[in-house]
Design an enzyme around this catalytic site. Structure first.
Site, PDB file in Angstrom:
ATOM      1  N   CYS A 305      76.476  72.111  -6.476  1.00 13.75           N
ATOM      2  CA  CYS A 305      77.776  71.795  -7.083  1.00 13.75           C
ATOM      3  C   CYS A 305      78.887  71.906  -6.062  1.00 13.75           C
ATOM      4  O   CYS A 305      78.944  72.895  -5.327  1.00 13.75           O
ATOM      5  CB  CYS A 305      78.136  72.793  -8.184  1.00 13.75           C
ATOM      6  SG  CYS A 305      77.019  72.789  -9.550  1.00 13.75           S
ATOM      7  N   ARG A 404      78.977  61.772 -16.744  1.00 11.59           N
ATOM      8  CA  ARG A 404      78.780  63.225 -16.722  1.00 11.59           C
ATOM      9  C   ARG A 404      80.087  63.920 -16.302  1.00 11.59           C
ATOM     10  O   ARG A 404      80.356  65.044 -16.660  1.00 11.59           O
ATOM     11  CB  ARG A 404      77.667  63.551 -15.714  1.00 11.59           C
ATOM     12  CG  ARG A 404      77.084  64.916 -15.891  1.00 11.59           C
ATOM     13  CD  ARG A 404      75.855  65.129 -15.039  1.00 11.59           C
ATOM     14  NE  ARG A 404      75.279  66.387 -15.413  1.00 11.59           N
ATOM     15  CZ  ARG A 404      75.677  67.558 -14.939  1.00 11.59           C
ATOM     16  NH1 ARG A 404      76.604  67.629 -14.009  1.00 11.59           N
ATOM     17  NH2 ARG A 404      75.140  68.678 -15.378  1.00 11.59           N
TER      18      ARG A 404
END
Ligand code: XMP
Length: 483
Positions: A305, A404
């Protein structure tokens, strides 16, 4: 409120490295600890591990391996609807007492086409359907392995087929398979229409995987990721899967909630929502989304991430899980928590469980396993598998996961691309993690996961303390590595 007040009473968003589990009074040997967990009312896992819906982590092979070993794989959605449905069908067909979704061929199919189907579906025999949709024969690998590729199925198939009736039970089927020394038993109705297929492989596999998570028909339990905004995909997958998991980075969003309400009305699979990271988000999910079974929790802790670097927004998994767990407790909701992101070892998993998780979702750990779809590469004498975030440029190129992230600009990536060390079969990793978690449970003095919630105590570690609790002041094997 003044701007300066924002710092007063500000939460500390703790992460795995900030905390340590305190040893407690114990009457338990680690080997006695039980790691089964209730994911939903219907689905219990034998190990508390779920693999991430990412295209370098979970396709059918990983989902099958995890379900066989007591966990759960969530199929990724970075592909067409048809491809995701195919993966779900493959999981459901991998093991079943009776396969209902039988793939058949016609008498005029060529041997060449048949060989292609065998490879595509990884199956070695097909019922042949002739006139009036009736069973006309059966064709297996043995019939075609040396046959001319231009021949037709009707020229090589076995015409006299041993079949079972619709009410057949497992014992009767086993006897027939054994008596006639056959591998496959088509199940037919009185008109000889094919209603199912029983295979020797499925019967023997049942004994091989005693920890497998199965549905009422003996098939492996299957979960798949969806976008809350793609109701067609949710409905198509609903025919095959047991669980649907919303797959968005920030689920606490009005549009996601409204879209999910529609999905909840339309599907019969159990629905898990996420990702969320705060008490308020959990409170809203619990009070506004009737019928959800589990919450996927943690924003920005994943190893791939870059969300919190790019946006400085996030809710680290440990902090997020404890907040969400408090909301679940306050509302006495019958909803479980899946901690998602940032776990590298069994200790991290034990910490996630200690702050209220019922299971953990891991991408990095499973990406390194042999069943993950990522490419295996050799670099400087070691093996690695490729792994990238679903918000990385690489994943977004496929375009199926654009929603997303609600990004104002295509130029912003919220994930990185790279490699993780190759770890071998997932079964070995699962065993290693189970061993580590049981050892942690021994220190905590908890014999089950609900007892971990109750009994575990955490302490904070300073940055310097963190250096001390890891191996230190020793030269480790491997070029120039000093712990
Ligand atoms: P680990 O630490 O196991 O985390 O690699 C996997 C989880 O990370 C999330 N995920 C992302 N988060 N950008 C993000 O901010 C991304 O590109 C990304 N890809 C995956 C996801 O929740 C997964 O389960």
């Amino acid at each position: 409120m003044s701007f300066r007040d924002k710092f007063k009473n500000a939460d500390t968003a703790l992460t795995f490295n900030d905390v340590i589990l305190l040893p407690g009074w114990t009457t338990l040997e680690p080997s006695e600890a039980i790691v089964t967990t209730k994911l939903t009312e219907k689905i219990k896992l034998n190990v508390p591990f779920v693999s991430s819906p990412m295209d370098t982590v979970t396709e059918a092979e990983m989902a099958i391996a995890l379900a066989r070993n007591g966990g759960l794989g969530v199929l990724h959605r970075n592909c067409s609807l048809e491809e995701e449905v195919d993966m779900a069908r493959a999981v459901k067909r991998a093991e079943a007492v009776i396969i209902r979704d039988v793939i058949t061929v016609t008498p005029d199919t060529t041997v060449e086409k048949l060989l292609g189907l065998m490879e595509e579906h990884r199956i070695k025999g097909f019922p042949v359907i002739g006139k009036n949709d009736k069973l006309a024969g059966i064709v297996t690998w043995r019939d075609v392995r040396l046959a001319d590729k231009n021949l037709k199925v009707k020229q090589v198939m076995t015409k006299k087929v041993i079949t079972g009736h619709e009410e057949i039970d497992l014992e009767e089927a086993k006897k027939l398979l054994h008596k006639h020394k056959i591998e496959k038993l088509p199940i037919v109705d009185k008109e000889r229409h094919v209603k199912g297929l029983i295979t020797m492989k499925d019967i023997t596999l049942k004994g091989d995987y005693p920890d497998a998570i199965r549905d009422e028909e003996g098939r492996l339990v299957c979960a798949a990721a969806i976008s809350p905004f793609d109701i067609d995909r949710a409905k198509a997958l609903d025919k095959y899967v047991d669980i649907l998991v919303t797959d968005v980075a920030h689920f606490h969003n009005k549009n996601c909630f409204e879209a999910t309400k529609k999905i909840l009305r339309e599907v019969s699979a159990e629905v898990i929502v996420g990702n969320i990271g705060t008490y308020e988000a959990a409170e809203d999910c619990i009070t506004k989304l009737d019928g959800i079974k589990s919450l996927r929790v943690g924003i920005g802790s994943g190893s791939i991430c870059s969300t919190s670097v790019v946006t400085r927004a996030g809710a680290p998994t440990v902090y997020a899980t404890s907040n969400v767990a408090d909301a679940v407790k306050k509302y006495e909701a019958n909803i479980s928590i899946i901690s998602d992101g940032g776990m590298r070892n069994p200790g991290d998993v034990a910490v996630a469980l200690s702050v209220g998780a019922s299971a953990v979702m891991m991408g990095n750990v499973f990406a390194g396993c042999s069943e993950s779809p990522g490419r295996l590469v050799a670099m400087e004498g070691r093996y690695y598998k490729e792994y990238y975030g679903m918000g990385s440029a690489r994943a977004r190129k496929k375009r199926f996961v654009q929603d997303r992230y609600s990004q104002p600009s295509k130029a912003i990536n919220e994930g990185v691309e790279g490699w993780v060390p190759y770890r071998g079969p997932s079964k070995d990793i699962i065993n290693e993690f189970v061993g580590g978690i049981k050892a942690a449970m021994g220190y905590i003095g908890a014999s089950t996961i609900p007892e971990i919630w109750e009994k575990s105590k955490l302490a904070l570690v300073t940055e310097r303390g963190y250096q001390e609790i890891a191996p230190h002041d020793i030269m480790l094997p491997g070029a120039g590595r000093t712990a």
